[in-house]
Design an enzyme around this catalytic site. Structure first.
Site, mmCIF file in Angstrom:
data_model
loop_
_atom_site.group_PDB
_atom_site.id
_atom_site.type_symbol
_atom_site.label_atom_id
_atom_site.label_comp_id
_atom_site.label_asym_id
_atom_site.label_seq_id
_atom_site.Cartn_x
_atom_site.Cartn_y
_atom_site.Cartn_z
ATOM 1 N N ARG A 1 20.850 114.249 21.626
ATOM 2 C CA ARG A 1 19.553 114.899 21.864
ATOM 3 C C ARG A 1 18.402 113.944 21.571
ATOM 4 O O ARG A 1 18.368 113.316 20.514
ATOM 5 C CB ARG A 1 19.428 116.134 20.972
ATOM 6 N N SER B 1 18.864 117.144 15.950
ATOM 7 C CA SER B 1 20.071 116.677 16.645
ATOM 8 C C SER B 1 20.670 117.832 17.411
ATOM 9 O O SER B 1 20.510 118.997 17.038
ATOM 10 C CB SER B 1 21.111 116.182 15.646
ATOM 11 N N ASP C 1 21.051 120.406 11.816
ATOM 12 C CA ASP C 1 19.786 119.694 11.911
ATOM 13 C C ASP C 1 19.129 120.021 13.244
ATOM 14 O O ASP C 1 19.761 119.917 14.292
ATOM 15 C CB ASP C 1 20.023 118.176 11.800
ATOM 16 N N LYS D 1 23.107 107.149 22.722
ATOM 17 C CA LYS D 1 22.593 106.500 21.524
ATOM 18 C C LYS D 1 23.504 105.398 21.016
ATOM 19 O O LYS D 1 23.137 104.708 20.063
ATOM 20 C CB LYS D 1 22.402 107.544 20.413
ATOM 21 N N SER E 1 17.902 111.960 11.192
ATOM 22 C CA SER E 1 17.464 113.194 10.510
ATOM 23 C C SER E 1 18.659 114.049 10.107
ATOM 24 O O SER E 1 18.583 114.831 9.161
ATOM 25 C CB SER E 1 16.522 113.988 11.411
ATOM 26 N N ASP F 1 25.034 111.932 18.268
ATOM 27 C CA ASP F 1 24.734 113.129 19.063
ATOM 28 C C ASP F 1 23.995 112.662 20.317
ATOM 29 O O ASP F 1 23.832 111.455 20.526
ATOM 30 C CB ASP F 1 23.890 114.122 18.251
ATOM 31 N N GLY G 1 15.630 106.782 15.370
ATOM 32 C CA GLY G 1 14.231 106.405 15.202
ATOM 33 C C GLY G 1 13.530 106.475 16.540
ATOM 34 O O GLY G 1 13.851 107.311 17.363
ATOM 35 N N THR H 1 17.919 112.259 15.062
ATOM 36 C CA THR H 1 19.313 112.021 15.437
ATOM 37 C C THR H 1 20.304 112.262 14.331
ATOM 38 O O THR H 1 19.940 112.375 13.173
ATOM 39 C CB THR H 1 19.372 110.524 15.789
#
Lengths: 224, 274
Positions: B58, B208, B205, B72, B168, B56, B86, B40
């Site tokens: 995803r 994400s 990233d 999220k 991430s 985000d 996580g 994320t």
């Protein structure tokens, strides 16, 4: 008792990416995305995984790009020698066999490369050869390799349905689709793969081989 | 009287009974089942009038996107929201649990929840599970004492910060914050900066992606801007379309089992004896 110390360095890395090839009656479409990644990071959005091996023979490879680059150089050198010795370009089926032998030569320290070879055979019909990392190959009507192959292959199987190679009389593996229809399907299938595979995206490079020569096209994909 | 060993059910927490078996299995090459991580980018920043959270959308299962538009930013209290990175199940469960606890606390005290209350409940839960509950959170809210922003790590440590990123994509987002953040941002500037940071995570990233969710919390008012930005539309739609005619998928074998009606004979029994 202490456990044996394991190697904490790997000679391989996976740079991701997806390749697809579709053979038609008088053309061949070879496509690959242009994203090169490592782990969760993007190294570049503009890397070509496709290389022209001979006049009517194009290869797309996903996997570890350093090994792919070494493999491409190796094949180019061998092709040059062939041209000096035989005074002609290598045909696609001949190059297919050469690639298989080159991969198996390194059976015990393989090239981490997942290849699809596409082009026109000696009769001018489209041909696609699909490989594993150590050189096992087969002529097919279409194929996909790489991180998005598990997402793309079922769709191609459904739409292009390859007849079994065991059928008698032998059924032609090439698709009855026209060149533009095949290119349209490739674009759509990559757009779908980019939605669900994190390693596929940025752009698709599409190479079309037909009697007139080799043509290149690009379409945009999701950049996230 | 001889003491008998009774199997008492564990009081709570994790049971480590199968650890030895799992180790043996992984030595034999059996891979454990993977769990869904959110991979994320989540951010938070403090601005003039309160706190802005961003995330985000995803959710990934290894290299595959399993949800292109998940949520999220979790609700904790009317004035407190929490972003989670996580393991998706862990972030959902822990935020739901603390949200319920906060509501009960509100009923008991008759007051608006404080951000530090949520913080203490979350950190003590995560610490007691010694990092096995893999939830990395960005907690933000405005209460009677003012605006607050905290990060909570899976092992239970916390930080109090003016701007924070987790997940991430946290490095990509933090790069934006470190160059462009300043104190006393207005609401629009804050939303723009949060969106920019999340977009940086989305595009740089691989864990994400998809859309930007934003949540603006001020004194007395919370605005949840779901899908504030949609920078990733589908790039190509085939004009030809797809047909799935009968016979396109090869049928290898067919077996038809007719279902017969079962005739049940009802036998009139004697009336029940008293």
């Amino acid at each position: 008792m202490a456990t044996k110390q394991q190697a904490n360095w790997s000679p391989y890395d996976n740079n991701g990416g997806t390749c697809v090839a579709i053979a038609g009656a008088d053309y061949c479409v070879i496509a690959a995305d242009t994203r090169m990644s490592t782990g969760y990071s993007i190294l570049t959005r503009d890397y070509s995984k496709i290389s022209k091996l001979a006049d009517k023979c194009v290869m797309a490879s996903s996997g570890f790009q350093a090994d792919v680059k070494a493999l491409q150089k190796n094949l180019a050198a061998r092709h040059l020698i062939y041209q000096h010795q035989h005074n002609k370009q290598m045909s696609c089926p001949a190059m297919a066999q050469l690639l298989s032998n080159t991969l198996y030569y390194k059976r015990f320290f393989p090239y981490y490369a997942f290849n699809v070879l596409g082009g026109l055979d000696n009769e001018g019909k489209g041909c696609v050869f699909t490989y594993d990392a150590v050189g096992s190959y087969e002529r097919v009507g279409y194929s996909s390799q790489g991180s998005g192959s598990t997402l793309i292959m079922p769709v191609l199987d459904n739409q292009l349905k390859s007849p079994s190679p065991l059928l008698l009389p032998a059924v032609d593996a090439v698709t009855p689709l026209s060149e533009s229809e095949a290119v349209d399907m490739v674009k759509d299938v990559f757009a779908s793969a980019a939605e669900r595979d994190i390693y596929t995206g940025d752009k698709v490079e599409i190479v079309i081989v037909n009697a007139g020569g080799i043509r290149r096209e690009y379409t945009d994909l999701r950049k996230d | 009287m001889a003491k008998s060993v009774i199997d008492v059910p564990p009081k709570g927490g994790f049971s480590f009974d199968l650890c030895r078996r799992n180790e043996m299995l992984s030595e034999k090459g059996v891979k454990p089942p993977s769990f869904r991580k959110t991979g994320t980018t989540i951010v938070g920043l403090v601005f003039q009038d309160g706190v802005i959270l961003g995330a985000d959308t995803r959710a990934t299962e290894g290299p595959i996107v399993c949800d292109k538009n998940c949520e999220k930013i979790h609700y904790m209290a009317p004035n407190i929201y929490c972003c989670g990175a996580g393991t998706a199940a862990d972030t959902e469960a822990v935020t739901d649990m603390v949200s319920s606890q906060l509501q009960l606390h509100r009923y008991a005290t008759g007051r608006e929840s404080r951000v530090i209350t949520a913080l203490t409940l979350l950190k003590s839960h995560l610490f007691s599970y010694q990092g096995y509950v893999s939830a990395a959170l960005v907690l933000g809210g405005v209460d009677f004492t003012g605006p607050h922003l905290h990060t909570i790590y899976p092992h239970g440590s916390t930080d109090t910060l003016p701007f924070a990123t987790m997940g991430s994509g946290s490095l990509a987002a933090m790069a934006i914050f470190e160059s462009k953040y300043r104190e006393g941002l207005t609401r629009d500037e804050g939303i723009k900066l949060v969106s920019e940071a999340i977009c940086s995570g989305i595009f740089n990233d691989l864990g994400s992606g998809s859309n930007v969710d934003v949540c603006v919390i001020t004194k007395g008012c919370t605005e949840y801007l779901r899908n504030h930005k949609l920078p990733n539309p589908r790039t190509y739609v085939s004009s030809r379309g797809y047909s799935f005619t009968k016979g396109q998928t090869e049928v290898l074998s067919t077996k038809i089992t007719p279902l017969k009606k079962n005739k049940v004979e009802v036998v009139e029994g004697d009336a029940m004896e008293e």
